[in-house]
Design a protein around this motif. Structure first.
Motif, PDB file in Angstrom:
ATOM      1  N   TYR A  81      32.980  24.929  70.659  1.00 47.84           N
ATOM      2  CA  TYR A  81      32.436  23.723  70.031  1.00 47.84           C
ATOM      3  C   TYR A  81      31.107  24.061  69.362  1.00 47.84           C
ATOM      4  N   ASP A  82      30.753  23.276  68.355  1.00 50.12           N
ATOM      5  CA  ASP A  82      29.446  23.460  67.725  1.00 50.12           C
ATOM      6  C   ASP A  82      28.351  23.200  68.747  1.00 50.12           C
ATOM      7  N   ASP A  83      27.401  24.128  68.828  1.00 52.06           N
ATOM      8  CA  ASP A  83      26.285  23.991  69.765  1.00 52.06           C
ATOM      9  C   ASP A  83      25.237  23.076  69.140  1.00 52.06           C
ATOM     10  N   LYS A  84      25.495  21.786  69.264  1.00 49.89           N
ATOM     11  CA  LYS A  84      24.563  20.781  68.773  1.00 49.89           C
ATOM     12  C   LYS A  84      24.485  19.653  69.784  1.00 49.89           C
ATOM     13  N   GLU A  85      23.381  18.954  69.730  1.00 45.02           N
ATOM     14  CA  GLU A  85      23.067  17.919  70.727  1.00 45.02           C
ATOM     15  C   GLU A  85      24.220  16.945  70.968  1.00 45.02           C
ATOM     16  N   GLU A  86      24.957  16.595  69.922  1.00 43.35           N
ATOM     17  CA  GLU A  86      26.045  15.618  70.056  1.00 43.35           C
ATOM     18  C   GLU A  86      27.180  16.098  70.955  1.00 43.35           C
ATOM     19  N   ASN A  87      27.259  17.397  71.190  1.00 43.02           N
ATOM     20  CA  ASN A  87      28.330  17.943  72.013  1.00 43.02           C
ATOM     21  C   ASN A  87      27.915  18.213  73.453  1.00 43.02           C
ATOM     22  N   TYR A  88      26.681  17.894  73.783  1.00 41.34           N
ATOM     23  CA  TYR A  88      26.207  18.026  75.156  1.00 41.34           C
ATOM     24  C   TYR A  88      26.505  16.732  75.913  1.00 41.34           C
ATOM     25  N   LEU A  89      26.859  16.868  77.177  1.00 41.59           N
ATOM     26  CA  LEU A  89      27.076  15.729  78.063  1.00 41.59           C
ATOM     27  C   LEU A  89      25.930  15.668  79.059  1.00 41.59           C
ATOM     28  N   GLN A  90      25.656  14.485  79.563  1.00 42.36           N
ATOM     29  CA  GLN A  90      24.654  14.382  80.628  1.00 42.36           C
ATOM     30  C   GLN A  90      25.360  14.228  81.963  1.00 42.36           C
ATOM     31  N   THR A  91      24.857  14.951  82.947  1.00 38.22           N
ATOM     32  CA  THR A  91      25.304  14.828  84.331  1.00 38.22           C
ATOM     33  C   THR A  91      24.119  14.316  85.139  1.00 38.22           C
ATOM     34  N   THR A  92      24.365  13.304  85.958  1.00 37.54           N
ATOM     35  CA  THR A  92      23.317  12.725  86.793  1.00 37.54           C
ATOM     36  C   THR A  92      23.792  12.688  88.239  1.00 37.54           C
ATOM     37  N   TYR A  93      22.948  13.171  89.144  1.00 36.97           N
ATOM     38  CA  TYR A  93      23.180  13.069  90.580  1.00 36.97           C
ATOM     39  C   TYR A  93      22.203  12.044  91.124  1.00 36.97           C
ATOM     40  N   ILE A  94      22.713  11.077  91.877  1.00 41.35           N
ATOM     41  CA  ILE A  94      21.870  10.085  92.542  1.00 41.35           C
ATOM     42  C   ILE A  94      22.156  10.185  94.036  1.00 41.35           C
ATOM     43  N   LEU A  95      21.116  10.451  94.810  1.00 41.39           N
ATOM     44  CA  LEU A  95      21.261  10.608  96.250  1.00 41.39           C
ATOM     45  C   LEU A  95      20.639   9.416  96.961  1.00 41.39           C
ATOM     46  N   LYS A  96      21.374   8.859  97.923  1.00 47.30           N
ATOM     47  CA  LYS A  96      20.871   7.746  98.731  1.00 47.30           C
ATOM     48  C   LYS A  96      21.113   8.054 100.192  1.00 47.30           C
ATOM     49  N   SER A  97      20.075   7.865 100.983  1.00 45.96           N
ATOM     50  CA  SER A  97      20.177   8.081 102.419  1.00 45.96           C
ATOM     51  C   SER A  97      21.071   7.008 103.041  1.00 45.96           C
ATOM     52  N   THR A  98      21.925   7.439 103.973  1.00 51.66           N
ATOM     53  CA  THR A  98      22.779   6.511 104.714  1.00 51.66           C
ATOM     54  C   THR A  98      22.623   6.813 106.202  1.00 51.66           C
TER      55      THR A  98
END
Length: 144
Positions: A81-98
């Motif tokens: 794929y073209d290495d440009k910002e539009e082809n990047y995905l964001q991954t987010t980890y959210i941690l919560k204590s249980t």
């Protein structure tokens, strides 16, 4: 198209955080790759093969708030794929204590906005199942 996965992990948020950011632990669940970064917002994050040193995924750190939120972009430089910002995905980890340990939420996308999004989405959905199982096992092994 957004991936949203959850894992209940019998380990403290601090141990889960360590599992997410320590390159010697990421190799156990992220297809043999070390997460290489200094974890400063805006700085690079490289997922390099532990056995071959190849960069399989690259991106940038977008949020770093231990042990609660980690966000970064991802892009496979070997996928054609073209290495440009539009082809990047964001991954987010959210941690919560249980009471049992940590609830980890993983959000990745939006796949509808990247090149070949449907294929990348389908590949990622199946990959996350394996990653989550191994990540959980890795973090819980730190407890014992």
């Amino acid at each position: 198209m957004i991936i949203r996965e959850f894992a209940e992990i019998k380990a403290s948020p601090d141990l889960v955080w360590r599992t997410l950011t320590d390159p010697e632990l990421t190799i156990h669940y992220m297809f043999g790759c070390r997460a290489i970064s200094n974890w400063q917002i805006g700085d690079p994050l490289l997922w390099k093969g532990a056995s071959d040193g190849v960069t399989y995924v690259k991106g940038k750190v977008r949020a770093y708030d231990p042990p609660s939120v980690l966000a970064f972009t991802v892009f496979d430089p070997n996928a054609g794929y073209d290495d440009k910002e539009e082809n990047y995905l964001q991954t987010t980890y959210i941690l919560k204590s249980t009471t049992e340990g940590t609830r980890l939420e993983i959000i990745q996308g939006d796949f509808s906005k990247v090149a070949n999004g449907e294929k990348r989405y389908n590949d990622s959905v199946s990959a996350w199942k394996s990653v989550i199982d191994q990540l959980k096992r890795t973090a819980e092994n730190l407890v014992s």
